[in-house]
Write a protein that holds these residues in place. Structure first.
Motif, PDB file in Angstrom:
ATOM      1  N   HIS A  74       0.822  -1.209   0.000  1.00 54.63           N
ATOM      2  CA  HIS A  74       0.000   0.000   0.000  1.00 54.63           C
ATOM      3  C   HIS A  74       0.862   1.268   0.000  1.00 54.63           C
ATOM      4  N   SER A  97       0.060   3.465  -3.281  1.00 57.64           N
ATOM      5  CA  SER A  97      -0.542   4.792  -3.115  1.00 57.64           C
ATOM      6  C   SER A  97       0.432   5.886  -3.552  1.00 57.64           C
ATOM      7  N   ALA A 153      -0.104   3.765   4.357  1.00 59.99           N
ATOM      8  CA  ALA A 153       0.142   2.334   4.518  1.00 59.99           C
ATOM      9  C   ALA A 153       0.276   1.957   5.990  1.00 59.99           C
ATOM     10  N   HIS A 167      -3.068   1.285   7.592  1.00 54.25           N
ATOM     11  CA  HIS A 167      -3.600  -0.033   7.250  1.00 54.25           C
ATOM     12  C   HIS A 167      -2.876  -1.152   8.003  1.00 54.25           C
ATOM     13  N   ASP A 192      -3.133  -8.687   1.390  1.00 52.78           N
ATOM     14  CA  ASP A 192      -3.791  -7.401   1.169  1.00 52.78           C
ATOM     15  C   ASP A 192      -4.893  -7.242   2.206  1.00 52.78           C
ATOM     16  N   THR A 215      -8.113   5.127   1.370  1.00 48.94           N
ATOM     17  CA  THR A 215      -7.531   4.592   0.135  1.00 48.94           C
ATOM     18  C   THR A 215      -8.321   5.055  -1.075  1.00 48.94           C
ATOM     19  N   TYR A 256     -10.620  -1.185  -5.254  1.00 46.17           N
ATOM     20  CA  TYR A 256     -10.700  -0.560  -3.936  1.00 46.17           C
ATOM     21  C   TYR A 256     -11.888   0.371  -3.717  1.00 46.17           C
TER      22      TYR A 256
END
Length: 306
Positions: free
Chosen positions: A103, A107, A154, A157, A178, A201, A258
């Motif tokens: 991530h 991102s 990230a 998460h 994930d 996200t 997403y």
């Protein structure tokens, strides 16, 4: 950042359950990984070593190549190992680490594409002020900012996922760790995790896509109303064509994955889509930029002749 359950490892079920296909897929993905690392590595070295490419556009292209090398390395080596192994396990800490870097890099790349679109907007719509606006200081600041935002995003998460309770199956129906597959295995309330996935996200993905689309909209509008020469119009649009191809290849599968809710989605479908932005896009980027960019091809030729 440790969970309170007895789960110490997860099992990655991979791309397919058909054992006969594993050796063939190993060769295919190993070849793709080699091409991706070699191609992006070559672009990165050319951008660093060739003084003619020391401009904002190629500074960001170097960042993109670096991201793609790391992005492929987060998922592909473990996938390749599992093709040849009967025990497809990944430790809890390894899983959370893979999730974090996936991530983080993903991102960051989404935001980088938006920055690259802005760079093309300034170059085409404000050419006389390009060197003033896109100064080395601003380019460095933008690069540091998007890398930092990506890391913090990230981290949210990885921390929140590591705090979940996993009391059922430890089999992940994916080829890497994930958030969405892990939420399906979690017990208890995952509303905050789903909110982070859809809101934070989703905002980064949709916001970056919108800014990219807006930049290209202004570019096309400017060219049609300000440029009266078809040759100049074609030349200007061709400089953006390679970047636009990368944008479509990256954003289309990411947004499809997403912006949907985690519940009620097909894991098989998610695995196929994930291959597009984790495997295919990084290997296509160097091909697209070298085949459609005369300056990069010229730099390669000069490097070969040395």
């Amino acid at each position: 950042m440790l969970n309170t359950t007895s789960v110490t490892e997860f099992l990655l079920l991979g791309v397919t359950d058909i054992q006969e296909l594993q050796p063939f897929l190993f060769v295919v993905f190993l070849t793709i990984y080699f091409i991706s690392v070699a191609g992006n590595g070559a672009i990165l070295m050319i951008v660093i070593s060739d003084p003619r490419l020391h401009s904002p556009m190629y500074f960001f292209l170097g960042n993109l190549s670096c991201l793609d090398i790391c992005y492929s390395t987060v998922t592909l080596p473990k996938m390749l190992q599992n093709f040849l192994s009967t025990h497809k396990a990944i430790s809890f800490l390894g899983c959370i680490s893979q999730l974090h870097f996936f991530h983080f890099l993903g991102s960051t790349e989404a935001m980088l594409l938006a920055v690259m679109a802005f760079d093309r907007f300034v170059a085409i719509c404000k050419p006389l002020r390009y060197t003033v606006i896109m100064s080395p200081q601003l380019c460095t600041q933008m690069a540091i900012t998007i890398w930092t935002i990506g890391f913090v995003h990230a981290l949210l998460h990885s921390v929140m996922t590591s705090r979940l309770n996993f009391c059922g199956s430890n089999c992940i129906h994916h080829f890497f760790c994930d958030v969405k597959p892990l939420l399906k295995l979690a017990c208890g309330n995952t509303e905050l995790n789903q909110w982070l996935l859809s809101t934070i996200t989703g905002t980064i993905a949709m916001g970056s896509f919108f800014l990219t689309f807006l930049s290209y909209f202004y570019i096309i509008t400017h060219l049609f109303f300000k440029t009266h020469s078809f040759g100049m119009l074609h030349k200007a649009l061709s400089t953006c064509a390679s970047h636009f191809m990368v944008v479509i290849l990256f954003y289309a599968p990411v947004l499809f994955t997403y912006i949907r809710p985690a519940s009620g989605t097909s894991m098989d479908q998610d695995r196929i889509i994930a291959i597009m932005y984790t495997v295919v896009t990084p290997v296509l980027n160097p091909l697209i930029y070298t085949l459609r960019n005369k300056e990069v091809k010229g730099a390669f030729n000069r490097a070969i002749k040395r």
